[in-house]
Design an enzyme around this catalytic site. Structure first.
Site, PDB file in Angstrom:
ATOM      1  N   HIS A  58      -0.356  -3.785   2.631  1.00  0.00           N
ATOM      2  CA  HIS A  58      -0.445  -3.711   1.175  1.00  0.00           C
ATOM      3  C   HIS A  58       0.086  -2.350   0.733  1.00  0.00           C
ATOM      4  O   HIS A  58       0.093  -1.387   1.517  1.00  0.00           O
ATOM      5  CB  HIS A  58      -1.898  -3.865   0.718  1.00  0.00           C
ATOM      6  CG  HIS A  58      -2.442  -5.238   0.885  1.00  0.00           C
ATOM      7  ND1 HIS A  58      -3.600  -5.649   0.257  1.00  0.00           N
ATOM      8  CD2 HIS A  58      -2.013  -6.308   1.609  1.00  0.00           C
ATOM      9  CE1 HIS A  58      -3.842  -6.900   0.573  1.00  0.00           C
ATOM     10  NE2 HIS A  58      -2.908  -7.318   1.406  1.00  0.00           N
ATOM     11  N   GLU A  60      -1.137  -0.014  -1.022  1.00  0.00           N
ATOM     12  CA  GLU A  60      -2.090   1.088  -0.857  1.00  0.00           C
ATOM     13  C   GLU A  60      -2.156   1.574   0.587  1.00  0.00           C
ATOM     14  O   GLU A  60      -2.190   2.775   0.845  1.00  0.00           O
ATOM     15  CB  GLU A  60      -3.500   0.657  -1.296  1.00  0.00           C
ATOM     16  CG  GLU A  60      -3.604   0.197  -2.724  1.00  0.00           C
ATOM     17  CD  GLU A  60      -3.502  -1.316  -2.874  1.00  0.00           C
ATOM     18  OE1 GLU A  60      -2.552  -1.926  -2.308  1.00  0.00           O
ATOM     19  OE2 GLU A  60      -4.350  -1.894  -3.574  1.00  0.00           O
ATOM     20  N   CYS A  88      -7.844  -4.579  -3.423  1.00  0.00           N
ATOM     21  CA  CYS A  88      -8.703  -5.558  -2.769  1.00  0.00           C
ATOM     22  C   CYS A  88      -9.739  -4.807  -1.923  1.00  0.00           C
ATOM     23  O   CYS A  88      -9.702  -3.583  -1.805  1.00  0.00           O
ATOM     24  CB  CYS A  88      -7.870  -6.490  -1.890  1.00  0.00           C
ATOM     25  SG  CYS A  88      -7.163  -5.677  -0.431  1.00  0.00           S
ATOM     26  N   CYS A  91      -8.223  -2.613   0.956  1.00  0.00           N
ATOM     27  CA  CYS A  91      -7.617  -1.370   0.488  1.00  0.00           C
ATOM     28  C   CYS A  91      -8.663  -0.392  -0.028  1.00  0.00           C
ATOM     29  O   CYS A  91      -8.591   0.810   0.241  1.00  0.00           O
ATOM     30  CB  CYS A  91      -6.562  -1.669  -0.572  1.00  0.00           C
ATOM     31  SG  CYS A  91      -5.148  -2.577   0.116  1.00  0.00           S
TER      32      CYS A  91
END
Length: 165
Positions: A58, A60, A88, A91
């Site tokens: 992701h 992040e 999420c 993360c």
């Protein structure tokens, strides 16, 4: 831009949106992130789970990994992370472990958001790190980018179905 959003936050979120555009260009969900320390961008990232075959890639996580390398430390005290979509749980958990000081996000994620939409991991009293969180920064721009991406995907899927009929 809302009067309660500092110019600084909007400036950094625009940089995160530029990262999200890179993800979109590669066919990834357009989410971008940057890490800032003492007013300087030290790392950036965009969603790459499809192209990297990595469910953890992701925006992040990509940005956190780059920041840790840049600082030579897995802890990132004094750092802020700007991301175009509400993080999420994976993360948010990584940000807690990294000791991110502040998380600033754009569009809310009502399905998997872990900064208030579904749950707020940074507000859990039993967890040992509590970053400050600011949501909704340039949310219309971030949301529009995501809506455009998913509309394009739906159109492409419909075209494929229509072509096979």
């Amino acid at each position: 831009m809302s009067a309660d959003v500092p110019d600084r936050d909007a400036q950094y979120m625009r940089l995160a949106l530029a990262q999200a555009s890179q993800a979109h260009a590669l066919g990834e969900v357009p989410v971008g992130a940057i890490v800032v320390k003492a007013g300087e961008v030290i790392a950036h990232g965009f969603n790459q789970p499809i192209s990297r075959h990595d469910p953890s890639a992701h925006a992040e996580i990509v940005a956190l990994r780059a920041a840790a390398q840049a600082l030579g430390n897995y802890r990132l005290p004094g750092c802020e992370l700007y991301v175009t979509l509400e993080p999420c749980a994976m993360c948010a958990g990584a940000m807690q472990h990294a000791r991110i000081e502040r998380v600033v996000w754009g569009a809310a994620d009502p399905k998997t958001g872990a900064c208030g939409s579904v749950i707020n991991l940074f507000d859990q009293p039993l967890l040992n790190h509590h970053a400050r969180v600011q949501g909704g920064v340039l949310a219309p721009e971030a949301g529009a980018m995501l809506q455009t991406f998913f509309a394009e995907r739906r159109r492409a899927a419909k075209s494929r179905r229509d072509a096979s009929d």
